[in-house]
Design a protein around this motif. Structure first.
Motif, PDB file in Angstrom:
ATOM      1  N   HIS A  23      62.436  97.263 -17.242  1.00 19.05           N
ATOM      2  CA  HIS A  23      61.158  97.973 -17.104  1.00 19.05           C
ATOM      3  C   HIS A  23      60.703  97.971 -15.656  1.00 19.05           C
ATOM      4  O   HIS A  23      60.927  97.014 -14.916  1.00 19.05           O
ATOM      5  CB  HIS A  23      60.087  97.374 -18.019  1.00 19.05           C
ATOM      6  CG  HIS A  23      59.652  95.972 -17.682  1.00 19.05           C
ATOM      7  ND1 HIS A  23      58.588  95.712 -16.850  1.00 19.05           N
ATOM      8  CD2 HIS A  23      60.137  94.767 -18.054  1.00 19.05           C
ATOM      9  CE1 HIS A  23      58.428  94.396 -16.747  1.00 19.05           C
ATOM     10  NE2 HIS A  23      59.361  93.799 -17.463  1.00 19.05           N
ATOM     11  N   ASP A  59      59.619  90.591 -11.912  1.00 16.25           N
ATOM     12  CA  ASP A  59      59.400  91.095 -13.276  1.00 16.25           C
ATOM     13  C   ASP A  59      58.826  92.507 -13.201  1.00 16.25           C
ATOM     14  O   ASP A  59      57.629  92.681 -13.286  1.00 16.25           O
ATOM     15  CB  ASP A  59      58.464  90.138 -14.018  1.00 16.25           C
ATOM     16  CG  ASP A  59      58.293  90.504 -15.480  1.00 16.25           C
ATOM     17  OD1 ASP A  59      59.049  91.347 -15.992  1.00 16.25           O
ATOM     18  OD2 ASP A  59      57.384  89.939 -16.104  1.00 16.25           O
ATOM     19  N   ASP A  60      59.580  93.540 -13.055  1.00 13.76           N
ATOM     20  CA  ASP A  60      60.996  93.444 -13.329  1.00 13.76           C
ATOM     21  C   ASP A  60      61.783  94.315 -12.350  1.00 13.76           C
ATOM     22  O   ASP A  60      62.845  94.818 -12.665  1.00 13.76           O
ATOM     23  CB  ASP A  60      61.217  93.881 -14.782  1.00 13.76           C
ATOM     24  CG  ASP A  60      62.597  93.534 -15.337  1.00 13.76           C
ATOM     25  OD1 ASP A  60      63.202  92.560 -14.908  1.00 13.76           O
ATOM     26  OD2 ASP A  60      63.042  94.281 -16.213  1.00 13.76           O
ATOM     27  N   GLU A  65      55.967  98.026 -20.463  1.00 12.98           N
ATOM     28  CA  GLU A  65      56.443  96.776 -21.067  1.00 12.98           C
ATOM     29  C   GLU A  65      55.331  95.742 -21.123  1.00 12.98           C
ATOM     30  O   GLU A  65      55.134  95.089 -22.136  1.00 12.98           O
ATOM     31  CB  GLU A  65      57.651  96.245 -20.287  1.00 12.98           C
ATOM     32  CG  GLU A  65      58.416  95.144 -21.013  1.00 12.98           C
ATOM     33  CD  GLU A  65      57.925  93.736 -20.736  1.00 12.98           C
ATOM     34  OE1 GLU A  65      57.046  93.548 -19.872  1.00 12.98           O
ATOM     35  OE2 GLU A  65      58.420  92.804 -21.389  1.00 12.98           O
ATOM     36  N   GLU A  66      54.632  95.622 -20.007  1.00 13.86           N
ATOM     37  CA  GLU A  66      53.569  94.607 -19.939  1.00 13.86           C
ATOM     38  C   GLU A  66      52.396  94.940 -20.855  1.00 13.86           C
ATOM     39  O   GLU A  66      51.644  94.058 -21.254  1.00 13.86           O
ATOM     40  CB  GLU A  66      53.099  94.442 -18.489  1.00 13.86           C
ATOM     41  CG  GLU A  66      54.196  94.048 -17.510  1.00 13.86           C
ATOM     42  CD  GLU A  66      54.815  92.682 -17.768  1.00 13.86           C
ATOM     43  OE1 GLU A  66      54.286  91.914 -18.592  1.00 13.86           O
ATOM     44  OE2 GLU A  66      55.851  92.387 -17.136  1.00 13.86           O
ATOM     45  N   GLU A 101      65.613  91.153 -17.839  1.00 11.15           N
ATOM     46  CA  GLU A 101      64.227  90.710 -17.761  1.00 11.15           C
ATOM     47  C   GLU A 101      64.133  89.493 -16.858  1.00 11.15           C
ATOM     48  O   GLU A 101      65.133  88.827 -16.595  1.00 11.15           O
ATOM     49  CB  GLU A 101      63.744  90.376 -19.186  1.00 11.15           C
ATOM     50  CG  GLU A 101      62.323  89.925 -19.318  1.00 11.15           C
ATOM     51  CD  GLU A 101      61.335  90.959 -18.828  1.00 11.15           C
ATOM     52  OE1 GLU A 101      61.016  90.944 -17.628  1.00 11.15           O
ATOM     53  OE2 GLU A 101      60.881  91.785 -19.627  1.00 11.15           O
TER      54      GLU A 101
HETATM   55 ZN   LIG Z   1      59.229  91.765 -17.847  1.00  7.30          ZN
END
Ligand SMILES: [Zn+2]
Length: 119
Positions: A18, A30-31, A63-64, A90
């Motif tokens: 992501h 991240d990421d 994603e978050e 990830e």
């Molecule tokens: Zn992540």
């Protein structure tokens, strides 16, 4: 998202990462590091020549906020129904070795192959 077609495909290998990050952070670990690694992996795979199986490279968003991009791919995209292996790249922090830290059930043979090739 891009597909690198295999020359005798029996399924797909999906690589996912992501590109969003937690609000207020640059998201280098991240990421974005995974996004960069996947771009280099795609370049190397194309350079190496035809693969046996299809490789699908997917960069997701949201994603978050709750796995929105990944969930949308699985729920709505026709390529998600083809089966195969999904490797989600990830971050678990910003230092240390790369590790496999989660998997679904029924992957003993896959984990054995991974351990043999990525000690
Ligand atoms: Zn992540």
């Amino acid at each position: 998202m891009a597909t690198l077609p295999g020359n005798d495909s029996t399924g797909s290998v999906v690589l996912a990462a992501h590109y969003d990050s937690t609000f207020g952070t640059p998201g280098a670990a991240d990421d974005k590091a995974s996004v960069a690694a996947m771009l280099e992996t795609a370049r190397a795979l194309v350079s190496a020549g035809p693969l046996r199986n299809d490789v699908i490279v997917i960069f997701t968003d949201g994603e978050e906020a709750g796995l929105l991009g990944a969930s949308s791919f699985v729920a709505e995209h026709p390529l998600a129904d083809r089966g195969g292996v999904i490797l989600n790249w990830e971050a678990t922090g910003n230092a240390g070795p790369s590790v496999m830290f989660e998997t679904t059930s029924g992957n003993a043979e896959l984990i054995k192959e991974f351990a043999a090739s990525a000690p």
